[in-house]
Scaffold this motif. Structure first.
Motif, PDB file in Angstrom:
ATOM      1  N   ASP A  98      -4.242   4.045  10.311  1.00 11.99           N
ATOM      2  CA  ASP A  98      -5.587   4.479   9.514  1.00 11.99           C
ATOM      3  C   ASP A  98      -5.173   5.671   9.112  1.00 11.99           C
ATOM      4  N   SER A  99      -6.489   7.035   8.915  1.00 11.25           N
ATOM      5  CA  SER A  99      -6.184   8.183   8.486  1.00 11.25           C
ATOM      6  C   SER A  99      -5.304   8.751  10.301  1.00 11.25           C
ATOM      7  N   PRO A 100      -4.194   9.901   8.999  1.00 11.11           N
ATOM      8  CA  PRO A 100      -3.868  10.617   8.695  1.00 11.11           C
ATOM      9  C   PRO A 100      -2.669   9.626   7.562  1.00 11.11           C
ATOM     10  N   GLY A 101      -2.804   8.766   7.564  1.00 12.82           N
ATOM     11  CA  GLY A 101      -1.584   7.210   6.743  1.00 12.82           C
ATOM     12  C   GLY A 101      -1.235   7.641   5.882  1.00 12.82           C
ATOM     13  N   LEU A 102      -2.030   8.025   4.701  1.00 12.01           N
ATOM     14  CA  LEU A 102      -2.152   9.158   3.005  1.00 12.01           C
ATOM     15  C   LEU A 102      -0.871   9.989   3.041  1.00 12.01           C
ATOM     16  N   TYR A 137     -18.900   5.641   0.383  1.00 14.58           N
ATOM     17  CA  TYR A 137     -18.778   7.149   0.005  1.00 14.58           C
ATOM     18  C   TYR A 137     -20.093   7.226  -1.448  1.00 14.58           C
ATOM     19  N   THR A 191       2.002 -12.521  -4.272  1.00 11.71           N
ATOM     20  CA  THR A 191       2.768 -13.479  -3.187  1.00 11.71           C
ATOM     21  C   THR A 191       2.667 -12.874  -1.807  1.00 11.71           C
ATOM     22  N   PRO A 229     -16.404  10.143   4.098  1.00  9.86           N
ATOM     23  CA  PRO A 229     -17.208   8.638   4.911  1.00  9.86           C
ATOM     24  C   PRO A 229     -17.657   8.574   5.924  1.00  9.86           C
ATOM     25  N   ILE A 256       6.953  -7.288  -1.196  1.00  9.06           N
ATOM     26  CA  ILE A 256       5.556  -8.723  -1.946  1.00  9.06           C
ATOM     27  C   ILE A 256       3.775  -7.811  -1.640  1.00  9.06           C
ATOM     28  N   ASP A 257       3.149  -8.580  -2.389  1.00  4.93           N
ATOM     29  CA  ASP A 257       1.029  -8.199  -1.995  1.00  4.93           C
ATOM     30  C   ASP A 257       1.348  -9.348  -1.975  1.00  4.93           C
ATOM     31  N   GLY A 292      -0.909  -3.388   7.378  1.00  5.23           N
ATOM     32  CA  GLY A 292      -2.649  -2.626   6.304  1.00  5.23           C
ATOM     33  C   GLY A 292      -3.992  -3.385   7.850  1.00  5.23           C
ATOM     34  N   GLY A 316       1.271  -0.848   0.149  1.00  6.60           N
ATOM     35  CA  GLY A 316       0.231  -0.121   0.193  1.00  6.60           C
ATOM     36  C   GLY A 316       0.711   1.318  -0.154  1.00  6.60           C
ATOM     37  N   SER A 323      -9.981   8.711   0.918  1.00  2.00           N
ATOM     38  CA  SER A 323     -10.841  10.486   0.705  1.00  2.00           C
ATOM     39  C   SER A 323      -9.695  10.875  -0.511  1.00  2.00           C
ATOM     40  N   ILE A 343     -12.047   0.633   4.646  1.00  2.00           N
ATOM     41  CA  ILE A 343     -12.147  -0.185   5.454  1.00  2.00           C
ATOM     42  C   ILE A 343     -10.933   0.148   6.996  1.00  2.00           C
TER      43      ILE A 343
HETATM   44  C1  LIG Z   1     -12.537   5.334   4.432  1.00  3.34           C
HETATM   45  C2  LIG Z   1     -11.031   6.519   4.294  1.00  3.34           C
HETATM   46  C3  LIG Z   1     -11.085   7.239   3.900  1.00  3.34           C
HETATM   47  C4  LIG Z   1      -9.655   7.854   4.107  1.00  3.34           C
HETATM   48  N1  LIG Z   1      -9.104   8.986   3.717  1.00  3.34           N
HETATM   49  C5  LIG Z   1      -7.725   9.431   3.751  1.00  3.34           C
HETATM   50  C6  LIG Z   1      -7.626  10.415   3.895  1.00  3.34           C
HETATM   51  O1  LIG Z   1      -7.995  11.129   3.507  1.00  3.34           O
HETATM   52  N2  LIG Z   1      -6.241  11.232   4.089  1.00  3.34           N
HETATM   53  C7  LIG Z   1      -5.226  10.404   4.703  1.00  3.34           C
HETATM   54  O2  LIG Z   1      -3.957  10.547   4.981  1.00  3.34           O
HETATM   55  N3  LIG Z   1      -5.201   9.232   5.242  1.00  3.34           N
HETATM   56  C8  LIG Z   1      -6.794   8.260   4.619  1.00  3.34           C
HETATM   57  N4  LIG Z   1      -6.717   7.344   4.920  1.00  3.34           N
HETATM   58  C9  LIG Z   1      -6.367   6.527   5.507  1.00  3.34           C
HETATM   59  C10 LIG Z   1      -5.006   5.827   4.347  1.00  3.34           C
HETATM   60  O3  LIG Z   1      -5.974   5.527   3.226  1.00  3.34           O
HETATM   61  C11 LIG Z   1      -4.427   4.773   5.537  1.00  3.34           C
HETATM   62  O4  LIG Z   1      -3.896   4.584   6.216  1.00  3.34           O
HETATM   63  C12 LIG Z   1      -3.165   4.592   4.259  1.00  3.34           C
HETATM   64  O5  LIG Z   1      -3.653   3.764   3.097  1.00  3.34           O
HETATM   65  C13 LIG Z   1      -2.925   3.075   5.164  1.00  3.34           C
HETATM   66  O6  LIG Z   1      -1.542   2.507   4.054  1.00  3.34           O
HETATM   67  P1  LIG Z   1      -1.099   0.720   4.384  1.00  3.34           P
HETATM   68  O7  LIG Z   1      -0.017   1.115   3.398  1.00  3.34           O
HETATM   69  O8  LIG Z   1      -0.982   0.650   5.948  1.00  3.34           O
HETATM   70  O9  LIG Z   1      -2.669  -0.303   3.700  1.00  3.34           O
HETATM   71  P2  LIG Z   1      -2.779  -0.953   2.541  1.00  3.34           P
HETATM   72  O10 LIG Z   1      -3.457  -0.044   1.847  1.00  3.34           O
HETATM   73  O11 LIG Z   1      -4.154  -2.123   3.419  1.00  3.34           O
HETATM   74  O12 LIG Z   1      -1.573  -1.740   2.266  1.00  3.34           O
HETATM   75  C14 LIG Z   1      -1.615  -3.106   2.772  1.00  3.34           C
HETATM   76  C15 LIG Z   1      -1.018  -3.978   1.927  1.00  3.34           C
HETATM   77  O13 LIG Z   1      -0.386  -5.405   2.596  1.00  3.34           O
HETATM   78  C16 LIG Z   1      -0.629  -6.570   1.945  1.00  3.34           C
HETATM   79  N5  LIG Z   1      -1.154  -7.545   2.569  1.00  3.34           N
HETATM   80  C17 LIG Z   1      -1.673  -7.816   3.814  1.00  3.34           C
HETATM   81  N6  LIG Z   1      -1.042  -9.190   3.835  1.00  3.34           N
HETATM   82  C18 LIG Z   1       0.029  -9.518   3.745  1.00  3.34           C
HETATM   83  C19 LIG Z   1       0.832 -10.848   3.736  1.00  3.34           C
HETATM   84  N7  LIG Z   1       0.733 -11.901   4.442  1.00  3.34           N
HETATM   85  N8  LIG Z   1       1.414 -11.231   2.134  1.00  3.34           N
HETATM   86  C20 LIG Z   1       1.379  -9.535   1.088  1.00  3.34           C
HETATM   87  N9  LIG Z   1       1.011  -8.568   1.333  1.00  3.34           N
HETATM   88  C21 LIG Z   1      -0.290  -8.598   2.379  1.00  3.34           C
HETATM   89  C22 LIG Z   1      -2.371  -5.773   1.456  1.00  3.34           C
HETATM   90  O14 LIG Z   1      -2.805  -6.923   0.440  1.00  3.34           O
HETATM   91  C23 LIG Z   1      -2.137  -4.409   0.970  1.00  3.34           C
HETATM   92  O15 LIG Z   1      -2.072  -4.523   0.264  1.00  3.34           O
HETATM   93  C24 LIG Z   1      -8.486   6.963   5.159  1.00  3.34           C
HETATM   94  C25 LIG Z   1      -9.126   5.379   4.953  1.00  3.34           C
HETATM   95  C26 LIG Z   1      -9.940   5.016   5.040  1.00  3.34           C
HETATM   96  C27 LIG Z   1      -9.815   3.805   4.368  1.00  3.34           C
END
Ligand SMILES: Cc1cc2nc3c(=O)[nH]c(=O)nc-3n(C[C@H](O)[C@H](O)[C@H](O)COP(=O)(O)OP(=O)(O)OC[C@H]3O[C@@H](n4cnc5c(N)ncnc54)[C@H](O)[C@@H]3O)c2cc1C
Length: 367
Positions: A348-352, A233, A170, A271, A32-33, A205, A12, A47, A314
């Protein structure tokens, strides 16, 4: 057995940002993903807002990494030609209690180092956003929007330029610590293999807790409980009546059903917050009356016919339904005792918005 320096689990925004940064320092980085491409979960279901960092408690990671992350992300977008717009946002009030909340937010924002909020009167708002109904509002000029897919593609291209590898489809099945780091068992479309790595970064995530549970030797006391919280949304057909983002006062563990625009100018609302037990996406049409009621508080002339169910995302929350604030968790061996392991929980937010700073923080623990 093949060896790499680091395996990053989860592509992500967080895994990609860590990969892009770490590959500048290490030769063999593997991201890996389990899905068929990068960013198919929370990172493409949000968002797309670059948050200002005004709400989070002072000295929390969310406050620190969001405020610094926002500036870094704007710079990054500029340098790498990623579509973004610094549209600004209005946090709107409708009664004395909410106006009091705006005052508190000005102070909270200052404590977080955000000093650019401007309080606007009803008269000023009528001029600025004629479709908006509010008794006053805070204008946050540093809030913006970003094309997240382009951002993720750019991070991947950066990783690629430093010869790091991304492998989709993977899944990490389990990891066992040894003297050199970890032996990781992977499942690539049914083909099971093992790899030795020195560092293992768990940024999975919604599945970070599951991955952590599959790391032998990691005590369960270091794995915080996760709560899945879905947000829906609705999109708005037609030209947006607003030129910036409109937010109500936050409630129910979320930022409230707000109005945000994407890079193409499409207006969407959401949301909401719904704690769930299953990772099921979708938007039930029955949610519409709740949305209409919430939106009409600040956009009374909304025509409900223009709202269509759009998508949901989520949140990986450490905060249960009635809990108070919970921060991001970034754990290294000083917490859990396993050398080479970094776990990220509750991003979670503000993770992006914080992603580039989270990556800096993680990489600083390694190099
Ligand atoms: C409704 C909503 C609105 C939001 N709005 C905002 C916003 O406007 N601004 C902001 O800053 N943040 C926002 N966020 C938060 C932001 O989207 C997240 O903080 C961010 O996307 C998290 O990224 P990530 O890489 O941690 O997780 P993810 O994008 O979930 O990536 C995790 C990855 O791990 C992979 N994975 C899991 N298990 C395994 C495994 N065993 N082996 C290999 N791969 C695996 C999954 O397939 C996934 O692709 C929002 C979140 C939500 C849900």
């Amino acid at each position: 057995m093949d060896k790499v320096d680091t395996i990053i689990v989860g592509a992500g925004v967080i895994g990609l940002a860590i990969g892009a940064r770490l590959s500048q320092f290490q030769k063999n980085v593997l991201l890996i993903d389990k899905n068929s491409s990068f960013g198919e979960e929370t990172s493409s279901r949000n968002s797309e807002v670059i948050h200002a960092g005004i709400y989070y408690p002072q000295q929390s990671l969310k406050a620190e990494l969001c405020v610094a992350g926002k500036n870094k992300l704007y710079e990054y977008c500029e340098q790498r030609h990623i579509p973004y717009k610094r549209l600004g946002k209005l946090l709107v009030a409708h009664n004395e209690d909410e106006e009091e909340y705006l005052q508190q937010t000005i102070e909270q924002a200052k404590r977080n180092g955000v000093n650019d909020l401007i309080l606007l009167t009803e008269k000023q708002l009528t001029k600025l956003e004629p479709a908006l109904s509010a008794t006053s509002a805070l204008h946050s000029p540093s809030t913006g929007i970003i094309d997240v897919h382009s951002y993720m593609q750019s991070l991947l291209a950066e990783m690629d330029s430093y010869n790091a590898m991304f492998v989709a489809q993977t899944k990490l099945l389990q990891a066992e610590s040894n003297t050199e780091g970890f032996v990781v068992t992977l499942d690539s479309q049914g083909e099971i293999s093992q790899l030795q790595c020195q560092q293992l970064i768990n940024c999975a995530g919604l599945h970070s807790q599951k991955v952590a549970n599959n790391i032998e030797g990691l005590s369960s006391q270091y794995i915080p409980q996760l709560h899945w919280c879905r947000g829906h949304y609705f999109s708005y057909s037609g030209k947006s009546p607003f030129s910036q983002l409109i937010y109500p006062v936050p409630k129910d563990n979320g930022l409230g059903i707000h109005a945000s625009l994407d890079i193409g100018g499409q207006l969407k609302f959401g949301p909401d917050t719904l704690y769930v037990d299953e990772l099921v996406y979708g938007v039930a049409a029955e949610l519409k009356p709740k949305f209409v009621q919430a939106i009409q508080q600040y956009f009374p002339s909304l025509d409900p016919e223009r709202l269509q169910p759009a998508y949901s995302g989520i949140r990986p929350k450490l905060q249960a339904k009635h809990d108070t604030f919970k921060d991001f968790v970034i754990q290294d061996q000083h917490v859990h005792g396993l050398k080479g392991l970094i776990n990220l929980f509750g991003i979670d937010s503000p993770g992006l918005t914080s992603s580039l700073l989270i990556a800096e923080r993680v990489v600083a623990k390694i190099i």
